[in-house]
Design a protein around this motif. Structure first.
Motif, short mmCIF file in Angstrom:
data_model
loop_
_atom_site.label_atom_id
_atom_site.label_comp_id
_atom_site.label_asym_id
_atom_site.label_seq_id
_atom_site.Cartn_x
_atom_site.Cartn_y
_atom_site.Cartn_z
N ARG A 135 25.77 -33.92 -22.66
CA ARG A 135 24.49 -34.59 -22.90
C ARG A 135 24.73 -36.02 -23.37
NH1 ARG A 135 19.51 -31.48 -25.68
NH2 ARG A 135 19.81 -29.39 -24.83
N LEU A 136 23.88 -36.95 -22.91
CA LEU A 136 23.93 -38.30 -23.43
C LEU A 136 23.38 -38.30 -24.85
CD1 LEU A 136 22.67 -40.35 -20.34
CD2 LEU A 136 25.02 -39.74 -20.97
N LEU A 137 23.81 -39.28 -25.62
CA LEU A 137 23.33 -39.37 -27.00
C LEU A 137 21.81 -39.45 -27.06
CD1 LEU A 137 25.90 -41.86 -28.56
CD2 LEU A 137 25.85 -39.39 -28.81
N SER A 138 21.22 -40.14 -26.09
CA SER A 138 19.77 -40.32 -26.08
C SER A 138 19.02 -39.04 -25.72
CB SER A 138 19.39 -41.42 -25.09
OG SER A 138 19.87 -41.10 -23.79
N GLU A 139 19.73 -38.02 -25.26
CA GLU A 139 19.08 -36.79 -24.81
C GLU A 139 18.99 -35.72 -25.88
OE1 GLU A 139 20.10 -36.73 -20.05
OE2 GLU A 139 21.64 -35.99 -21.43
N ILE A 140 19.59 -35.95 -27.04
CA ILE A 140 19.56 -34.96 -28.12
C ILE A 140 18.50 -35.37 -29.14
CG2 ILE A 140 20.88 -33.82 -29.93
CD1 ILE A 140 23.40 -34.40 -28.26
N THR A 141 17.52 -34.53 -29.35
CA THR A 141 16.39 -34.85 -30.21
C THR A 141 16.50 -34.12 -31.56
OG1 THR A 141 15.02 -33.01 -29.45
CG2 THR A 141 14.96 -35.05 -28.14
N PRO A 142 15.72 -34.55 -32.56
CA PRO A 142 15.71 -33.80 -33.82
C PRO A 142 15.33 -32.34 -33.63
CG PRO A 142 14.69 -35.95 -34.12
CD PRO A 142 14.95 -35.81 -32.65
N ASP A 143 14.40 -32.05 -32.71
CA ASP A 143 14.03 -30.65 -32.46
C ASP A 143 15.20 -29.85 -31.90
OD1 ASP A 143 11.49 -30.70 -33.42
OD2 ASP A 143 10.53 -31.07 -31.49
N ASP A 144 16.01 -30.48 -31.03
CA ASP A 144 17.20 -29.81 -30.50
C ASP A 144 18.14 -29.42 -31.64
OD1 ASP A 144 16.36 -30.10 -27.86
OD2 ASP A 144 17.38 -32.02 -27.61
N LEU A 145 18.38 -30.37 -32.53
CA LEU A 145 19.29 -30.13 -33.65
C LEU A 145 18.72 -29.08 -34.60
CD1 LEU A 145 21.81 -30.77 -35.29
CD2 LEU A 145 20.59 -32.73 -36.29
N ARG A 146 17.42 -29.17 -34.87
CA ARG A 146 16.78 -28.22 -35.78
C ARG A 146 16.88 -26.79 -35.25
NH1 ARG A 146 12.54 -30.84 -35.98
NH2 ARG A 146 12.97 -32.14 -37.79
N LYS A 147 16.60 -26.61 -33.96
CA LYS A 147 16.65 -25.28 -33.35
C LYS A 147 18.08 -24.74 -33.32
CE LYS A 147 12.53 -25.91 -30.47
NZ LYS A 147 12.01 -26.12 -29.08
N HIS A 148 19.02 -25.64 -33.03
CA HIS A 148 20.43 -25.22 -32.96
C HIS A 148 20.90 -24.75 -34.34
CE1 HIS A 148 24.34 -24.84 -31.24
NE2 HIS A 148 24.87 -25.82 -31.95
N CYS A 149 20.55 -25.49 -35.39
CA CYS A 149 20.95 -25.11 -36.74
C CYS A 149 20.27 -23.81 -37.16
CB CYS A 149 20.62 -26.23 -37.73
SG CYS A 149 21.66 -27.70 -37.55
N ALA A 150 19.00 -23.65 -36.76
CA ALA A 150 18.27 -22.43 -37.11
C ALA A 150 18.94 -21.20 -36.51
CB ALA A 150 16.82 -22.53 -36.64
N ALA A 151 19.44 -21.33 -35.28
CA ALA A 151 20.12 -20.21 -34.62
C ALA A 151 21.41 -19.85 -35.36
CB ALA A 151 20.43 -20.57 -33.17
N ILE A 152 22.11 -20.85 -35.89
CA ILE A 152 23.35 -20.61 -36.64
C ILE A 152 23.03 -19.92 -37.97
CG2 ILE A 152 25.33 -21.71 -37.75
CD1 ILE A 152 25.12 -23.92 -35.61
N VAL A 153 21.95 -20.36 -38.62
CA VAL A 153 21.53 -19.72 -39.87
C VAL A 153 21.14 -18.28 -39.61
CG1 VAL A 153 19.75 -19.71 -41.67
CG2 VAL A 153 20.78 -21.87 -40.96
N GLU A 154 20.46 -18.03 -38.52
CA GLU A 154 19.98 -16.69 -38.20
C GLU A 154 21.13 -15.71 -38.01
OE1 GLU A 154 16.97 -14.51 -35.00
OE2 GLU A 154 17.11 -16.69 -35.08
N ARG A 155 22.25 -16.19 -37.52
CA ARG A 155 23.39 -15.28 -37.34
C ARG A 155 24.17 -15.08 -38.64
NH1 ARG A 155 27.01 -19.69 -34.58
NH2 ARG A 155 28.62 -19.92 -36.18
N GLY A 156 23.70 -15.73 -39.73
CA GLY A 156 24.30 -15.50 -41.03
C GLY A 156 25.33 -16.51 -41.46
N ALA A 157 25.26 -17.75 -40.93
CA ALA A 157 26.24 -18.78 -41.29
C ALA A 157 25.54 -20.07 -41.72
CB ALA A 157 27.18 -19.03 -40.12
N PRO A 158 24.78 -20.05 -42.83
CA PRO A 158 24.04 -21.25 -43.24
C PRO A 158 24.94 -22.43 -43.58
CG PRO A 158 24.00 -19.58 -44.98
CD PRO A 158 24.58 -18.92 -43.76
N ALA A 159 26.10 -22.18 -44.17
CA ALA A 159 27.00 -23.28 -44.51
C ALA A 159 27.48 -23.99 -43.25
CB ALA A 159 28.19 -22.76 -45.32
#
Length: 418
Positions: A135-159
């Motif tokens: 992905r180009l830098l311009s193609e990654i949005t705050p919503d993309d990052l937020r959703k990606h982090c939420a998925a990691i938290v959901e699997r039990g790895a908040p840190a």
């Protein structure tokens, strides 16, 4: 002024022709029938033309073209050439580098401790490269990052999710510093919106240590992991310093474990002086490790160290078992064992300089840190043996009065001849 109906009825002719709209905009109808929106203007004595795009359902609507025309006229009024700005934007897009490439450059060039770089590279390659490598830098949005982090938290790895956000923030900061005109998506994703942690002041009491070590014997896990938890408490090392330890670092004959500077937070080699109990643990771990170079090899692949999440899963299981038994033990992490040792040794009255050296803390900012280069080997060996004895006594429900000063501590006397 043009309308959609009028645009749909425009037909090609032998030569291209123009049909005017408002605000200086017009459409150019080509000999093949394509219709494009344009604006002619003068900038610094020269005539320029900007093409906004083609008319059509998959391209520009008349309303959108008029908005672009208004933006262009505003730029002209401010002394900026919309045609040149459009060319620059196209060139930036053609020359744009993918997120994965910038991430690799940041990991290589950014100043950080080797152990931190290794941890960040692991997270970058495991969590960020698979979805965003190309992905180009311009193609990654705050919503993309937020959703990606939420998925990691959901699997039990908040840190890990917090680290992912921080790594993205630093990669974008690095790219912006080197001339990329992009917004940093991590600026709109606060750490507290991803996960919140208990303040870092957890320290176990002597009674909690007793409960923890007794319950550890009953949770379903490997013997090496039980030994590892005990070794964390006795040695006061950081989590990665033990999990990445190799057998060539352990000197059984001289009872010292030397962690090389490449694996230390402050890039300075660190000696851990081993008590009798710690030596026994290392001997047991060596017996279990077989031919692996790692002190704590992976259960499934002896050529790699144990998973980072293994010990925290075990500490959670210990707490859950203690609670089911009605025993007072609050949640704790592996790092809390290091803080526990430091807190209790200070409370027992041991010299704080010895403790700080055992923790591999180097305060280079104060005059005390600059001038105090003593390693206190004799004193630290004594203190580590006393600490192991204290833990054994607490687990056994016994009292133990530690000796704070080693009996053989040298006393410096002036030479009478001088």
């Amino acid at each position: 002024m043009l309308t959609d109906a009028a645009l749909k009825h425009l037909r090609p002719k032998e030569k291209s022709y123009k049909v005017t709209d408002r605000d200086g905009m017009y459409v150019l109808v080509s000999t093949k029938g394509s219709i494009s929106f344009r604006l002619d203007y003068r900038m610094n004595g020269r005539r320029e033309t900007i093409t906004f795009g083609k008319y059509g359902p998959a391209d520009l609507s008349l309303a959108r073209a008029r908005e672009l025309c208004i933006d262009a006229r505003r730029a002209i009024k401010e002394g900026r050439s919309p045609a040149i700005e459009k060319q620059r934007a196209k060139r930036r897009l053609m020359e744009a580098k993918a997120f994965g490439e910038f991430g690799e450059k940041w990991l290589t060039a950014a100043p950080m401790a080797d152990s931190t770089r290794a941890m960040r590279r692991s997270i970058f390659e495991r969590e960020l490269l698979p979805p965003w490598r190309k992905r180009l830098l311009s193609e990654i949005t705050p919503d993309d990052l937020r959703k990606h982090c939420a998925a990691i938290v959901e699997r039990g790895a908040p840190a890990t999710a917090i680290h992912v956000r921080d790594i993205v923030k630093q990669i974008y900061g690095f790219a912006i510093l080197h001339g990329e005109k992009v917004a940093n998506p991590a600026d709109d994703v606060g750490p507290s919106s991803i996960a919140q942690f208990v303040p870092r002041d957890r320290s176990l009491s002597p009674s909690e240590i007793r409960i923890m070590l007794k319950q550890l014997e009953h949770v379903p896990t490997l013997p090496t992991i039980r030994l590892g938890v005990r070794l964390y408490l006795l040695s006061m090392v950081r989590k990665s310093e033990l999990q990445d330890a190799t057998w060539d670092e352990v000197d059984f004959e001289n009872a010292v474990w030397t962690i090389p500077k490449e694996r230390m937070k402050r890039s300075k080699a660190h000696n851990v002086y081993l008590s009798r109990q710690m030596l026994d643990i290392f001997i047991a771990l060596k017996t279990c490790a077989g031919n692996s170079r790692y002190v704590l090899p992976s259960r499934y692949d002896a050529d790699i160290p144990m998973s980072r999440a293994t010990f925290n899963r075990v500490t959670t299981a210990v707490v859950e078992r203690a609670r089911s038994e009605g025993l007072p033990l609050e949640h704790f992490t592996v790092h809390d064992l290091r803080r526990t040792a430091s807190t209790l040794l200070n409370e027992l009255g041991f010299n704080s300089d010895w403790i700080e050296k055992c923790l591999a803390h180097e305060d280079g900012r104060s005059s005390r840190g600059v001038y105090n280069k003593a390693e206190y080997e004799l004193q630290r060996r004594h203190m580590m043996q006393e600490w192991s004895n204290i833990i054994d006594a607490w687990v056994g429900g016994q009292k133990y009065a530690p000796t704070l000063i080693p009996p053989s501590m040298p006393i410096f006397e002036p030479d009478p001849a001088l």
